[in-house]
Design a protein around this motif. Structure first.
Motif, PDB file in Angstrom:
ATOM      1  N   ASP A 176    -115.391 -15.246  -0.649  1.00 49.28           N
ATOM      2  CA  ASP A 176    -114.628 -15.931   0.385  1.00 49.28           C
ATOM      3  C   ASP A 176    -113.322 -16.485  -0.177  1.00 49.28           C
ATOM      4  OD1 ASP A 176    -116.487 -15.397   2.319  1.00 49.28           O
ATOM      5  OD2 ASP A 176    -117.491 -17.338   2.173  1.00 49.28           O
ATOM      6  N   GLY A 177    -113.392 -17.063  -1.378  1.00 48.21           N
ATOM      7  CA  GLY A 177    -112.185 -17.594  -2.000  1.00 48.21           C
ATOM      8  C   GLY A 177    -111.178 -16.507  -2.297  1.00 48.21           C
ATOM      9  N   SER A 178    -111.641 -15.367  -2.766  1.00 49.74           N
ATOM     10  CA  SER A 178    -110.751 -14.250  -3.070  1.00 49.74           C
ATOM     11  C   SER A 178    -110.129 -13.678  -1.806  1.00 49.74           C
ATOM     12  CB  SER A 178    -111.507 -13.152  -3.823  1.00 49.74           C
ATOM     13  OG  SER A 178    -111.899 -13.602  -5.102  1.00 49.74           O
ATOM     14  N   LEU A 179    -110.915 -13.575  -0.755  1.00 52.67           N
ATOM     15  CA  LEU A 179    -110.374 -13.102   0.520  1.00 52.67           C
ATOM     16  C   LEU A 179    -109.266 -14.027   1.007  1.00 52.67           C
ATOM     17  CD1 LEU A 179    -113.551 -11.973   2.498  1.00 52.67           C
ATOM     18  CD2 LEU A 179    -111.625 -10.533   1.845  1.00 52.67           C
ATOM     19  N   GLY A 180    -109.482 -15.320   0.862  1.00 52.36           N
ATOM     20  CA  GLY A 180    -108.472 -16.280   1.282  1.00 52.36           C
ATOM     21  C   GLY A 180    -107.194 -16.142   0.477  1.00 52.36           C
ATOM     22  N   LEU A 181    -107.343 -15.962  -0.844  1.00 54.35           N
ATOM     23  CA  LEU A 181    -106.175 -15.811  -1.707  1.00 54.35           C
ATOM     24  C   LEU A 181    -105.393 -14.559  -1.350  1.00 54.35           C
ATOM     25  CD1 LEU A 181    -104.467 -16.503  -4.223  1.00 54.35           C
ATOM     26  CD2 LEU A 181    -106.081 -15.131  -5.558  1.00 54.35           C
ATOM     27  N   VAL A 182    -106.093 -13.437  -1.220  1.00 57.44           N
ATOM     28  CA  VAL A 182    -105.425 -12.173  -0.921  1.00 57.44           C
ATOM     29  C   VAL A 182    -104.752 -12.237   0.442  1.00 57.44           C
ATOM     30  CG1 VAL A 182    -105.771  -9.705  -0.518  1.00 57.44           C
ATOM     31  CG2 VAL A 182    -106.931 -10.834  -2.424  1.00 57.44           C
ATOM     32  N   SER A 183    -105.432 -12.801   1.430  1.00 58.62           N
ATOM     33  CA  SER A 183    -104.844 -12.923   2.758  1.00 58.62           C
ATOM     34  C   SER A 183    -103.599 -13.802   2.735  1.00 58.62           C
ATOM     35  CB  SER A 183    -105.872 -13.502   3.734  1.00 58.62           C
ATOM     36  OG  SER A 183    -105.316 -13.643   5.026  1.00 58.62           O
ATOM     37  N   HIS A 184    -103.647 -14.893   1.981  1.00 61.65           N
ATOM     38  CA  HIS A 184    -102.488 -15.783   1.872  1.00 61.65           C
ATOM     39  C   HIS A 184    -101.304 -15.058   1.239  1.00 61.65           C
ATOM     40  CE1 HIS A 184     -99.906 -19.122   0.789  1.00 61.65           C
ATOM     41  NE2 HIS A 184    -100.040 -18.814  -0.494  1.00 61.65           N
ATOM     42  N   LEU A 185    -101.537 -14.346   0.149  1.00 58.02           N
ATOM     43  CA  LEU A 185    -100.449 -13.635  -0.524  1.00 58.02           C
ATOM     44  C   LEU A 185     -99.901 -12.505   0.342  1.00 58.02           C
ATOM     45  CD1 LEU A 185    -101.782 -13.437  -4.199  1.00 58.02           C
ATOM     46  CD2 LEU A 185    -100.020 -14.954  -3.284  1.00 58.02           C
ATOM     47  N   ALA A 186    -100.782 -11.891   1.114  1.00 56.09           N
ATOM     48  CA  ALA A 186    -100.356 -10.771   1.964  1.00 56.09           C
ATOM     49  C   ALA A 186     -99.324 -11.216   2.999  1.00 56.09           C
ATOM     50  CB  ALA A 186    -101.562 -10.155   2.659  1.00 56.09           C
ATOM     51  N   GLU A 187     -99.316 -12.497   3.343  1.00 55.71           N
ATOM     52  CA  GLU A 187     -98.344 -12.995   4.311  1.00 55.71           C
ATOM     53  C   GLU A 187     -96.912 -12.855   3.796  1.00 55.71           C
ATOM     54  OE1 GLU A 187     -99.365 -17.000   5.177  1.00 55.71           O
ATOM     55  OE2 GLU A 187    -101.284 -16.510   6.110  1.00 55.71           O
ATOM     56  N   SER A 188     -96.746 -12.796   2.461  1.00 51.38           N
ATOM     57  CA  SER A 188     -95.409 -12.703   1.873  1.00 51.38           C
ATOM     58  C   SER A 188     -94.868 -11.282   1.873  1.00 51.38           C
ATOM     59  CB  SER A 188     -95.434 -13.235   0.427  1.00 51.38           C
ATOM     60  OG  SER A 188     -95.906 -14.559   0.375  1.00 51.38           O
ATOM     61  N   ALA A 189     -95.713 -10.302   2.181  1.00 50.12           N
ATOM     62  CA  ALA A 189     -95.325  -8.897   2.076  1.00 50.12           C
ATOM     63  C   ALA A 189     -94.933  -8.322   3.422  1.00 50.12           C
ATOM     64  CB  ALA A 189     -96.473  -8.077   1.480  1.00 50.12           C
ATOM     65  N   ARG A 190     -93.934  -7.455   3.411  1.00 52.50           N
ATOM     66  CA  ARG A 190     -93.580  -6.702   4.612  1.00 52.50           C
ATOM     67  C   ARG A 190     -94.256  -5.340   4.591  1.00 52.50           C
ATOM     68  NH1 ARG A 190     -87.428  -6.507   6.466  1.00 52.50           N
ATOM     69  NH2 ARG A 190     -88.068  -8.607   7.074  1.00 52.50           N
ATOM     70  N   ALA A 191     -94.441  -4.749   3.404  1.00 57.03           N
ATOM     71  CA  ALA A 191     -95.112  -3.461   3.271  1.00 57.03           C
ATOM     72  C   ALA A 191     -96.614  -3.629   3.509  1.00 57.03           C
ATOM     73  CB  ALA A 191     -94.861  -2.874   1.880  1.00 57.03           C
ATOM     74  N   PRO A 192     -97.319  -2.550   3.844  1.00 54.90           N
ATOM     75  CA  PRO A 192     -98.773  -2.631   4.004  1.00 54.90           C
ATOM     76  C   PRO A 192     -99.439  -3.158   2.732  1.00 54.90           C
ATOM     77  CG  PRO A 192     -97.938  -0.528   4.807  1.00 54.90           C
ATOM     78  CD  PRO A 192     -96.798  -1.195   4.120  1.00 54.90           C
ATOM     79  N   VAL A 193    -100.460  -3.970   2.893  1.00 55.23           N
ATOM     80  CA  VAL A 193    -101.152  -4.582   1.753  1.00 55.23           C
ATOM     81  C   VAL A 193    -102.512  -3.925   1.539  1.00 55.23           C
ATOM     82  CG1 VAL A 193    -102.217  -6.705   0.892  1.00 55.23           C
ATOM     83  CG2 VAL A 193     -99.950  -6.779   1.980  1.00 55.23           C
TER      84      VAL A 193
END
Length: 247
Positions: free
Chosen positions: A175-192
């Protein structure tokens, strides 16, 4: 959601690493070429290939990589310590569908931006995070830039995708890793693309609903048969069922 079955090569063999430790590979006694071809037979649309000897600065199995590129039957996303524009151009000319860069982007961001402009939608940025820091040089060094800022620095460049890995991910704390990855993905315009979070079909079913994530890289779980690729593709491509209408 796109599933990227992956092969990691070391000394010409399929291996898996624990948290990137090159000196402690788990060796899988399978033919890399046959394994790559099996991904296409099972219905994968892309595969991910990493030549770990390149990451370590060695020569690597160039002929084997070329054979996989020619015979896998699907486009290959190729990583392995790329350090120059010439090296990127060489492997695109040899048939790689995409080139994955990480440390090169940390140390020479302008060159990676130039590569993205020269090869639009063929350069993939990899973002490896450990205890909140951006890792480089084979996960051995912590970069000065924050992961969020690193991703944001490439928002305007025509990248094919951004791979995000939480190195500190643990199956018991997904759950913690999913949260981290989802948070960082917000900074990307390209597909994550998320790496290191798919250990079971339940993980894939959950990951496909995480905001901003459009793909998952799966390696070890395919080799130890925790996940069957056909089943993973079916889960990833399943459409939501009908929703009851309430008045």
């Amino acid at each position: 959601m796109m599933i990227y079955p992956t092969i990691e090569l070391q000394n010409g063999r399929c291996v898996s690493l624990h948290r990137g430790r090159l000196e402690e590979p788990q060796i899988w006694h399978v033919d890399p070429v046959a394994k790559a071809h099996s991904f296409a037979e099972d219905g994968a649309e892309w595969m991910h290939l990493t030549e770990l000897d390149w990451v370590a600065g060695g020569m690597g199995s160039d002929d084997l990589v070329k054979t996989i590129l020619r015979n896998s039957g699907i486009p290959v996303q190729l990583g392995g310590g790329f350090r120059s524009l010439d090296q990127i151009a060489k492997w695109i000319d040899l048939g790689a569908g995409r080139i994955v860069v990480g440390s090169f982007a940390v140390h020479s961001p302008d060159l990676v931006k130039a590569a993205a402009k020269r090869f639009p939608d063929q350069i993939v940025l990899t973002v490896d995070v450990f205890q909140g820091g951006l890792m480089s040089d084979g996960w051995r060094s912590t970069a000065a830039i924050r992961p969020e800022d690193f991703i944001a620095a490439f928002r305007e460049d025509p990248l094919a995708a951004v791979i995000i890995t939480d190195i500190d991910a643990d199956i018991a704390d997904s759950d913690g890793s999913l949260g981290l990855v989802s948070h960082l993905a917000e900074s990307a315009r390209a597909p994550v693309i998320a790496r290191g979070l798919s250990w079971s079909l339940d993980d894939i079913a959950r990951l496909k609903y995480v905001p901003h994530i459009s793909g998952a890289i799966i390696g070890r779980a395919l080799f130890d048969k925790s996940i069957d690729l056909c089943d993973a593709l079916a889960v990833a491509n399943a459409r939501p069922g009908p929703t009851a209408q309430f008045i």
